[in-house]
Write a protein that holds these residues in place. Structure first.
Motif, PDB file in Angstrom:
ATOM      1  N   GLN A 166       4.062  -0.379  -6.238  1.00 29.50           N
ATOM      2  CA  GLN A 166       2.732  -0.596  -5.664  1.00 29.50           C
ATOM      3  C   GLN A 166       1.658  -0.607  -6.757  1.00 29.50           C
ATOM      4  O   GLN A 166       0.746  -1.450  -6.750  1.00 29.50           O
ATOM      5  CB  GLN A 166       2.426   0.499  -4.650  1.00 29.50           C
ATOM      6  N   THR A 167       1.787   0.304  -7.723  1.00 39.79           N
ATOM      7  CA  THR A 167       0.828   0.368  -8.827  1.00 39.79           C
ATOM      8  C   THR A 167       0.825  -0.937  -9.621  1.00 39.79           C
ATOM      9  O   THR A 167      -0.235  -1.481  -9.944  1.00 39.79           O
ATOM     10  CB  THR A 167       1.159   1.551  -9.761  1.00 39.79           C
ATOM     11  N   GLN A 221      -0.701  -3.868  -7.506  1.00 29.90           N
ATOM     12  CA  GLN A 221      -2.167  -3.805  -7.464  1.00 29.90           C
ATOM     13  C   GLN A 221      -2.772  -4.227  -8.801  1.00 29.90           C
ATOM     14  O   GLN A 221      -3.764  -4.966  -8.849  1.00 29.90           O
ATOM     15  CB  GLN A 221      -2.618  -2.391  -7.106  1.00 29.90           C
ATOM     16  N   LEU A 255     -10.285  -1.829 -10.325  1.00 32.64           N
ATOM     17  CA  LEU A 255      -9.171  -0.891 -10.248  1.00 32.64           C
ATOM     18  C   LEU A 255      -9.686   0.540 -10.380  1.00 32.64           C
ATOM     19  O   LEU A 255     -10.748   0.792 -10.935  1.00 32.64           O
ATOM     20  CB  LEU A 255      -8.161  -1.177 -11.364  1.00 32.64           C
TER      21      LEU A 255
END
Length: 473
Positions: free
Chosen positions: A356-357, A360, A373
């Motif tokens: 997920q990191t 994104q 971010l």
């Protein structure tokens, strides 16, 4: 107790101390240098230095206004104005003074800030990369000049306390192998470097777990001068920052992985995550800032850099001693997998969070929205690379500390200031024992200016100030 009389006592025989001592000696001032190292080949940071003379990554021969602008950009205007102006205005002539003493420079690499690098340049491999090169030769050259002009250097002597009388410094106490030494002096100059190797001071000002930082230095920065000055009532400034670089965590136990290769360029292109698999810093601010951020974590050994094949073969090959292939050839661990889930498993990170990191992050890079971010990711200094081309890689990290940026407060002539910013009579300091010009800023970025350059400039300024007011006895 042995007693010694001298006009000036200089604590420390690194570049700041020997510059100060040589300039005093060539002006006819009786000067004594105290060096804790016992042999003539004593270790100190100068001896191991990479050797680039620059100011905020500007060449020392650049116009003073250009240098001033670079410093202002780095510090956000937080540095002492008089220190900054003195450095920018004097560095050109200070470098010429070194040349007149026999110190040689050479251009190394393509970067403009390496136009004045100490010669011969350091080797690119081996534990003795510094022997007979840059900083090693510089120290021998300066020490030879000191003795040639009548100055003296005492090895194996550690300063322990300043002697104060009616608010003025009149000498110091020291310890040698044969016992205590009392030194009477008309001025004392503290030039023993930072406190980067003292666990108590590091824990007080830099990191909650200093034992988990890699000593990327000569391990001689014990903070003796800072302690002595503090006990004498000196003001201390900027103690929470250091100059250093991001290293592979294997450097903690593998001497082939420090001081190089640095992982800075890989980290600045990819992402650095904590043990939960989440970003926790602005990678775009560069290696010095990243090293400080890692050191400030509750567990400074909990950071990992995540990147892909494009980064490894691009930024990974930057610098004279690049991470690719030096990390692996030096015995470091490069985790590699065909997908992020497998990579997370190897490194011990939660796969879903890491995926997920990265997703994104990639979306922000693709959309030109890395500033959105959390934490933000600036791109002005280092572009953000997407992480999507297999194989994927990871390296566990540590912060390598080279020298502490803060220390004793001084004016532009090296006079040590008390808590009310008034000079303490007869007490001076120069080099990385001092603060007020590096480290700070009103931004997140750590302001790295250049240790060799500031040590030379303010060593000369302290010597000239002393000589102008001190008539040899």
């Amino acid at each position: 107790m042995n007693a010694i009389h001298t006009d000036v006592a200089v604590v420390g025989a690194g570049i700041a101390g020997l510059t100060t001592a040589l300039r005093l000696s060539e002006q006819g001032v009786s000067t004594l240098v105290l060096e804790r190292g016992e042999s003539e080949k004593y270790m100190c940071n100068t001896r191991m230095a990479g050797g680039a003379f620059h100011v905020a990554h500007q060449d020392v021969a650049d116009d003073a206004q250009v240098i001033l602008g670079a410093i202002a950009s780095r510090t956000g205007g937080s540095a002492s104005t008089e220190l900054v102006e003195a450095l920018a205005n004097d560095i050109g002539e200070a470098t010429q003074w070194l040349k007149r003493q026999g110190v040689r420079f050479i251009k190394v690499g393509h970067e403009s800030y390496r136009k004045h690098t100490l010669a011969p340049p350091i080797a690119t491999r081996g534990r003795e990369y510094w022997v007979g090169r840059g900083g090693d030769v510089l120290l021998r050259t300066l020490a030879g000049g000191v003795t040639r002009h009548g100055g003296k250097i005492l090895h194996g002597v550690r300063a322990t306390a300043l002697t104060m009388r009616d608010g003025a410094c009149v000498g110091l106490h020291a310890q040698s192998a044969t016992g205590p030494v009392a030194i009477e002096a008309r001025a004392v100059v503290i030039c023993d470097g930072g406190f980067h190797s003292d666990m108590d001071l590091l824990r007080e000002f830099i990191s909650p777990a200093p034992e988990k930082l890699k000593q990327r230095n000569a391990q001689t920065g014990r903070g003796d001068g800072l302690r002595m000055a503090r006990e004498a009532g000196a003001q201390l400034v900027g103690l929470n920052r250091f100059y250093g670089h991001v290293l592979a965590q294997d450097a903690m136990h593998n001497d082939d992985l420090w001081p190089f290769p640095m992982m800075d360029f890989v980290c600045a292109a990819g992402i650095v995550v904590d043990m939960a698999g989440r970003r926790f810093m602005n990678e775009g601010l560069g290696g010095v800032t990243m090293a400080n951020t890692i050191a400030a974590q509750a567990d400074p050994l909990g950071a990992t850099v995540i990147f892909d094949a494009e980064i490894w073969n691009g930024p990974g090959r930057e610098y004279l001693i690049s991470a690719n292939p030096t990390l692996v050839s030096g015995g470091g661990t490069l985790y590699t997998a065909s997908d992020l889930g497998s990579l997370a498993s190897q490194v011990g990170l939660p796969a879903d969070v890491l995926q997920q990191t990265v997703a994104q992050y990639n979306a922000a890079v693709d959309g030109g929205a890395t500033d959105s971010l959390v934490p933000t990711r600036s791109t002005g200094g280092y572009p953000a690379w997407p992480i999507r081309k297999a194989p994927f890689h990871a390296v566990k990290l540590c912060a390598g500390i080279t020298y502490t940026m803060g220390g004793i407060a001084t004016d532009a002539d090296g006079r040590v200031l008390d808590q009310a910013s008034r000079p303490i009579a007869n007490l001076y300091a120069a080099g990385c024992a001092t603060g007020g010009i590096e480290g700070g800023g009103d931004r997140e970025q750590v302001a790295y200016i250049g240790g060799l350059s500031r040590s030379t400039v303010f060593g000369l300024r302290a010597a000239n100030a002393i000589a102008s007011t001190l008539v040899p006895a």
